[in-house]
Write an enzyme that holds these catalytic residues in place. Structure first.
Site, PDB file in Angstrom:
ATOM      1  N   THR A   1      -1.395 -13.492  14.285  1.00 47.78           N
ATOM      2  CA  THR A   1      -0.380 -14.439  14.773  1.00 47.78           C
ATOM      3  C   THR A   1      -0.740 -14.941  16.172  1.00 47.78           C
ATOM      4  OG1 THR A   1       1.898 -14.528  15.623  1.00 47.78           O
ATOM      5  CG2 THR A   1       0.935 -12.350  15.428  1.00 47.78           C
ATOM      6  N   ASP A   2      -0.255 -16.132  16.518  1.00 46.35           N
ATOM      7  CA  ASP A   2      -0.483 -16.648  17.875  1.00 46.35           C
ATOM      8  C   ASP A   2       0.243 -15.795  18.922  1.00 46.35           C
ATOM      9  OD1 ASP A   2       2.173 -17.455  17.423  1.00 46.35           O
ATOM     10  OD2 ASP A   2       1.838 -19.549  17.973  1.00 46.35           O
ATOM     11  N   GLU A   3       1.213 -14.981  18.477  1.00 46.09           N
ATOM     12  CA  GLU A   3       1.983 -14.181  19.445  1.00 46.09           C
ATOM     13  C   GLU A   3       1.126 -13.113  20.124  1.00 46.09           C
ATOM     14  OE1 GLU A   3       5.985 -13.170  18.500  1.00 46.09           O
ATOM     15  OE2 GLU A   3       6.165 -14.778  17.016  1.00 46.09           O
TER      16      GLU A   3
ATOM     17  N   TYR B   1       6.471  -6.184  18.387  1.00 45.95           N
ATOM     18  CA  TYR B   1       5.882  -6.845  17.212  1.00 45.95           C
ATOM     19  C   TYR B   1       4.485  -7.356  17.530  1.00 45.95           C
ATOM     20  CZ  TYR B   1       4.691 -10.775  14.155  1.00 45.95           C
ATOM     21  OH  TYR B   1       4.003 -11.644  13.334  1.00 45.95           O
TER      22      TYR B   1
ATOM     23  N   LYS C   1       0.784  -6.259  16.205  1.00 44.44           N
ATOM     24  CA  LYS C   1      -0.113  -7.213  15.526  1.00 44.44           C
ATOM     25  C   LYS C   1      -1.444  -7.303  16.285  1.00 44.44           C
ATOM     26  CE  LYS C   1       0.390  -9.605  12.450  1.00 44.44           C
ATOM     27  NZ  LYS C   1       0.110  -9.441  10.993  1.00 44.44           N
TER      28      LYS C   1
HETATM   29  N1  LIG Z   1       6.348 -16.009   9.756  1.00 47.96           N
HETATM   30  C1  LIG Z   1       5.560 -16.574  10.675  1.00 47.96           C
HETATM   31  O1  LIG Z   1       5.925 -17.583  11.282  1.00 47.96           O
HETATM   32  C2  LIG Z   1       4.189 -15.988  10.944  1.00 47.96           C
HETATM   33  C3  LIG Z   1       3.343 -16.672  11.830  1.00 47.96           C
HETATM   34  C4  LIG Z   1       2.058 -16.152  12.051  1.00 47.96           C
HETATM   35  C5  LIG Z   1       1.649 -15.000  11.403  1.00 47.96           C
HETATM   36  N2  LIG Z   1       2.516 -14.358  10.565  1.00 47.96           N
HETATM   37  C6  LIG Z   1       2.030 -13.142   9.885  1.00 47.96           C
HETATM   38  O2  LIG Z   1       1.994 -13.451   8.492  1.00 47.96           O
HETATM   39  C7  LIG Z   1       2.244 -12.271   7.723  1.00 47.96           C
HETATM   40  C8  LIG Z   1       3.364 -12.528   6.736  1.00 47.96           C
HETATM   41  O3  LIG Z   1       4.547 -12.904   7.446  1.00 47.96           O
HETATM   42  P1  LIG Z   1       5.887 -13.289   6.665  1.00 47.96           P
HETATM   43  O4  LIG Z   1       6.663 -14.187   7.557  1.00 47.96           O
HETATM   44  O5  LIG Z   1       5.561 -13.710   5.280  1.00 47.96           O
HETATM   45  O6  LIG Z   1       6.590 -11.863   6.623  1.00 47.96           O
HETATM   46  P2  LIG Z   1       7.666 -11.277   5.583  1.00 47.96           P
HETATM   47  O7  LIG Z   1       8.452 -10.290   6.366  1.00 47.96           O
HETATM   48  O8  LIG Z   1       8.366 -12.371   4.871  1.00 47.96           O
HETATM   49  O9  LIG Z   1       6.765 -10.534   4.511  1.00 47.96           O
HETATM   50  C9  LIG Z   1       6.153  -9.290   4.755  1.00 47.96           C
HETATM   51  C10 LIG Z   1       5.834  -8.643   3.417  1.00 47.96           C
HETATM   52  O10 LIG Z   1       5.103  -7.431   3.665  1.00 47.96           O
HETATM   53  C11 LIG Z   1       5.660  -6.408   2.860  1.00 47.96           C
HETATM   54  N3  LIG Z   1       5.432  -5.117   3.549  1.00 47.96           N
HETATM   55  C12 LIG Z   1       6.005  -4.715   4.717  1.00 47.96           C
HETATM   56  N4  LIG Z   1       5.571  -3.469   5.016  1.00 47.96           N
HETATM   57  C13 LIG Z   1       4.711  -3.108   4.029  1.00 47.96           C
HETATM   58  C14 LIG Z   1       3.926  -1.949   3.791  1.00 47.96           C
HETATM   59  N5  LIG Z   1       3.955  -0.891   4.622  1.00 47.96           N
HETATM   60  N6  LIG Z   1       3.131  -1.911   2.693  1.00 47.96           N
HETATM   61  C15 LIG Z   1       3.095  -2.967   1.831  1.00 47.96           C
HETATM   62  N7  LIG Z   1       3.853  -4.084   1.992  1.00 47.96           N
HETATM   63  C16 LIG Z   1       4.628  -4.153   3.090  1.00 47.96           C
HETATM   64  C17 LIG Z   1       7.143  -6.769   2.719  1.00 47.96           C
HETATM   65  O11 LIG Z   1       7.732  -6.134   1.591  1.00 47.96           O
HETATM   66  C18 LIG Z   1       7.071  -8.276   2.596  1.00 47.96           C
HETATM   67  O12 LIG Z   1       6.889  -8.670   1.252  1.00 47.96           O
HETATM   68  C19 LIG Z   1       2.539 -11.164   8.738  1.00 47.96           C
HETATM   69  O13 LIG Z   1       1.357 -10.423   8.922  1.00 47.96           O
HETATM   70  C20 LIG Z   1       2.919 -11.919  10.000  1.00 47.96           C
HETATM   71  O14 LIG Z   1       2.618 -11.168  11.145  1.00 47.96           O
HETATM   72  C21 LIG Z   1       3.758 -14.831  10.327  1.00 47.96           C
END
Ligand SMILES: NC(=O)c1ccc[n+]([C@@H]2O[C@H](COP(=O)([O-])OP(=O)(O)OC[C@H]3O[C@@H](n4cnc5c(N)ncnc54)[C@H](O)[C@@H]3O)[C@@H](O)[C@H]2O)c1
Length: 328
Positions: A127-129, A151, A155
């Site tokens: 993530t950009d964070e 968080y 990450k």
């Molecule tokens: N949402 C954003 O804007 C954003 C931006 C940049 C990066 N990201 C990254 O993208 C990825 C997905 O983000 P998202 O928004 O879809 O999150 P989300 O919370 O919607 O989905 C996370 C998923 O991971 C699963 N999970 C959590 N812990 C687990 C574990 N221990 N074992 C197996 N599965 C597990 C959850 O059940 C869920 O399905 C993350 O790594 C996040 O850091 C998100």
């Protein structure tokens, strides 16, 4: 090709799964997809309902910290795309424990098991964070990491662990660092779906602090297309920023959401600012643009209008989740 998608039942992972099974990505056509997901509060099999009957799709209910299960599943896998994470900053402020457990320890176990199983390609979704807050300009991928929330620190830990498996073991691994995503199937604790679902139900919305915090917004379709490009054409050991180029303060975003739902500022409640709230994120996407020809395609105004309509049309999807968000 068999792709294991960790966190594939979440917001972004499920988008990648649905699109891959639609053969939307050059180079991944015909791939089998195995979703590996623990189904935490934010994981939801309803996100995968559109592909549930696809013979190329299968689901493993598993935790990335479960080394024994990973050892069973990974030997049949060619490629891992690692989305699974605890993802909500506010929750990490309340309790950082699950963030370290899943994001750091879980990623290390997944990397280790993938190395042992001889997985051919690994993409780590960061993530950009991880860069921390930037007052002006944009970060490129060489910027040192200065994460500020539990968080983003967790990450950053997973991001650096992933890098170390390239440097130490020569794993064929790339990392993506993406800005804030929006789109359908977004869990309604995050700002856009929370505000949209509240406003279409005539409920108030909380705006943190002054509302001056700035985020770069990217449609989830553009994020997952960038991931597919890096998976196919990205170089091993390299990091690729993915951004949308739509920077908005939370106040500006709120105005757009009020406009889109026909509401006014009387629906907005001032809320105490999030502790350690980063003022601004902004990524430079010159590298993925020049190396892989990436461009964000979904104009923000169109994407936002579509998302508001999607939440209007899909109450059956989000209504049970608002209760889950409150309880979890
Ligand atoms: N949402 C954003 O804007 C954003 C931006 C940049 C990066 N990201 C990254 O993208 C990825 C997905 O983000 P998202 O928004 O879809 O999150 P989300 O919370 O919607 O989905 C996370 C998923 O991971 C699963 N999970 C959590 N812990 C687990 C574990 N221990 N074992 C197996 N599965 C597990 C959850 O059940 C869920 O399905 C993350 O790594 C996040 O850091 C998100």
């Amino acid at each position: 090709m068999r792709i294991l998608v960790t966190g594939g039942a979440g917001f972004i992972g499920s988008n990648f799964v649905r699109r891959t099974l639609e053969d939307a990505y050059p180079g991944l056509e015909g791939a089998d997809v195995v979703v590996y997901d623990a189904l935490t509060y934010s994981g939801n099999l309803a996100n995968l309902a559109p592909v549930a009957g696809n013979p190329r799709y299968s689901f493993v209910h598993g935790d990335i910290r479960d080394r024994a299960l990973l050892e069973q599943v990974l030997p049949t896998i060619d490629t891992v795309v690692h989305f699974a994470a605890e993802s909500h900053v506010d929750r990490s402020v309340r309790d950082a424990g699950p963030f370290v457990d899943t994001n750091v320890v879980g990623t290390q176990r997944l990397l280790d098991a993938s190395l042992t199983a001889g997985v051919q390609r690994f993409l780590h979704v960061s993530t950009d964070e991880v860069y921390g807050s930037i007052a002006e300009g944009s970060w490129d991928e060489t910027r040192p990491l200065e994460p500020n929330s539990p968080y983003s620190a967790s990450k950053a830990g997973s991001d650096l662990l992933a890098r170390s498996y390239f440097r130490t073991h020569g794993m064929n691994l790339s990392i993506t660092r993406c800005s804030n995503n929006y789109g359908p199937y977004h869990f309604p604790e995050k700002v856009i779906p929370l505000f949209v679902t509240n406003l279409i139900d005539d409920k108030h919305v909380p705006l943190y602090g002054s509302g001056e915090n700035i985020r770069d917004w990217l449609h989830v379709d553009d994020h997952t297309r960038g991931i597919a490009l890096v998976l196919e054409g990205g170089r091993a050991g390299e990091i690729y920023n993915i951004g949308g180029g739509t920077e908005l303060s939370n106040r500006q975003l709120t105005q757009l959401l009020l406009d889109a739902t026909g509401k006014d500022w009387s629906y907005v409640d001032e809320a105490p600012d999030r502790k350690g709230h980063d003022l601004r994120y902004s990524v430079d996407i010159g590298k993925i643009r020049s190396e892989l020809g990436y461009e964000p395609r979904v104009p923000f105004e169109q994407g936002l209008a579509d998302v508001v309509q999607w939440y209007r049309d899909n109450r059956a999807w989000w209504e049970p989740l608002t209760a889950r968000a409150a309880l979890a």
